[in-house]
Design a protein around this motif. Structure first.
Motif, PDB file in Angstrom:
ATOM      1  N   ALA A 248     -59.816  16.136 -36.384  1.00 14.88           N
ATOM      2  CA  ALA A 248     -59.988  15.488 -35.086  1.00 14.88           C
ATOM      3  C   ALA A 248     -58.850  15.859 -34.142  1.00 14.88           C
ATOM      4  CB  ALA A 248     -60.061  13.973 -35.254  1.00 14.88           C
ATOM      5  N   ALA A 249     -57.635  15.935 -34.668  1.00 13.24           N
ATOM      6  CA  ALA A 249     -56.489  16.304 -33.839  1.00 13.24           C
ATOM      7  C   ALA A 249     -56.607  17.745 -33.350  1.00 13.24           C
ATOM      8  CB  ALA A 249     -55.189  16.118 -34.616  1.00 13.24           C
ATOM      9  N   LYS A 250     -57.059  18.645 -34.224  1.00  6.09           N
ATOM     10  CA  LYS A 250     -57.246  20.040 -33.828  1.00  6.09           C
ATOM     11  C   LYS A 250     -58.327  20.150 -32.753  1.00  6.09           C
ATOM     12  CE  LYS A 250     -55.856  22.369 -38.091  1.00  6.09           C
ATOM     13  NZ  LYS A 250     -56.315  23.201 -39.218  1.00  6.09           N
ATOM     14  N   LYS A 251     -59.418  19.417 -32.951  1.00  7.62           N
ATOM     15  CA  LYS A 251     -60.514  19.445 -31.979  1.00  7.62           C
ATOM     16  C   LYS A 251     -60.033  18.935 -30.629  1.00  7.62           C
ATOM     17  CE  LYS A 251     -65.186  17.722 -31.181  1.00  7.62           C
ATOM     18  NZ  LYS A 251     -66.305  16.955 -31.731  1.00  7.62           N
ATOM     19  N   LYS A 252     -59.258  17.849 -30.631  1.00  7.53           N
ATOM     20  CA  LYS A 252     -58.734  17.297 -29.383  1.00  7.53           C
ATOM     21  C   LYS A 252     -57.811  18.300 -28.704  1.00  7.53           C
ATOM     22  CE  LYS A 252     -56.183  13.393 -27.399  1.00  7.53           C
ATOM     23  NZ  LYS A 252     -55.813  14.197 -26.277  1.00  7.53           N
ATOM     24  N   GLN A 253     -56.963  18.987 -29.477  1.00  5.14           N
ATOM     25  CA  GLN A 253     -56.045  19.964 -28.908  1.00  5.14           C
ATOM     26  C   GLN A 253     -56.812  21.127 -28.275  1.00  5.14           C
ATOM     27  OE1 GLN A 253     -52.616  19.782 -28.677  1.00  5.14           O
ATOM     28  NE2 GLN A 253     -52.911  21.525 -27.335  1.00  5.14           N
ATOM     29  N   ILE A 254     -57.856  21.590 -28.951  1.00  3.95           N
ATOM     30  CA  ILE A 254     -58.663  22.683 -28.413  1.00  3.95           C
ATOM     31  C   ILE A 254     -59.338  22.255 -27.124  1.00  3.95           C
ATOM     32  CG2 ILE A 254     -60.755  24.050 -28.824  1.00  3.95           C
ATOM     33  CD1 ILE A 254     -59.874  24.154 -31.794  1.00  3.95           C
ATOM     34  N   LEU A 255     -59.901  21.058 -27.102  1.00 12.25           N
ATOM     35  CA  LEU A 255     -60.567  20.570 -25.894  1.00 12.25           C
ATOM     36  C   LEU A 255     -59.580  20.377 -24.748  1.00 12.25           C
ATOM     37  CD1 LEU A 255     -63.122  18.039 -27.401  1.00 12.25           C
ATOM     38  CD2 LEU A 255     -63.587  20.298 -26.444  1.00 12.25           C
ATOM     39  N   ASP A 256     -58.377  19.874 -25.051  1.00 12.12           N
ATOM     40  CA  ASP A 256     -57.347  19.717 -24.024  1.00 12.12           C
ATOM     41  C   ASP A 256     -56.930  21.069 -23.462  1.00 12.12           C
ATOM     42  OD1 ASP A 256     -57.413  16.980 -24.399  1.00 12.12           O
ATOM     43  OD2 ASP A 256     -55.539  16.896 -25.549  1.00 12.12           O
TER      44      ASP A 256
END
Length: 76
Positions: free
Chosen positions: A39-47
């Motif tokens: 989830a943290a990786k996904k959030k970083q990619i989206l940001d």
């Protein structure tokens, strides 16, 4: 030390992890940990993607100047 991989219901994860540690073992990773990391990786990619889209919009408006490939390579 022996490594053991088991599958258990989520509701007993904390209890069993505590028990393993009390017995002198070590819990290396859990699916919950993996879910948080994912989830943290996904959030970083989206940001990062959102920031990139904003930068492209600013470039199209003429607010910022883009660097040439030579400038980018010289920074490396």
């Amino acid at each position: 030390m022996t490594m053991l991989t088991i599958e258990i219901p989520e509701k007993v994860e904390k209890t069993l992890s505590d028990l393993v540690e009390q017995l002198g073992g070590k819990v290396i990773t859990t699916d919950t940990d993996k879910k948080h990391i994912k989830a943290a990786k996904k959030k970083q990619i989206l940001d990062d993607l959102e920031e990139s889209v904003k930068w492209v919009k600013l470039y199209k408006e003429g607010t910022v100047q883009a660097k040439s490939i030579e400038q980018l390579l010289s920074e490396l």
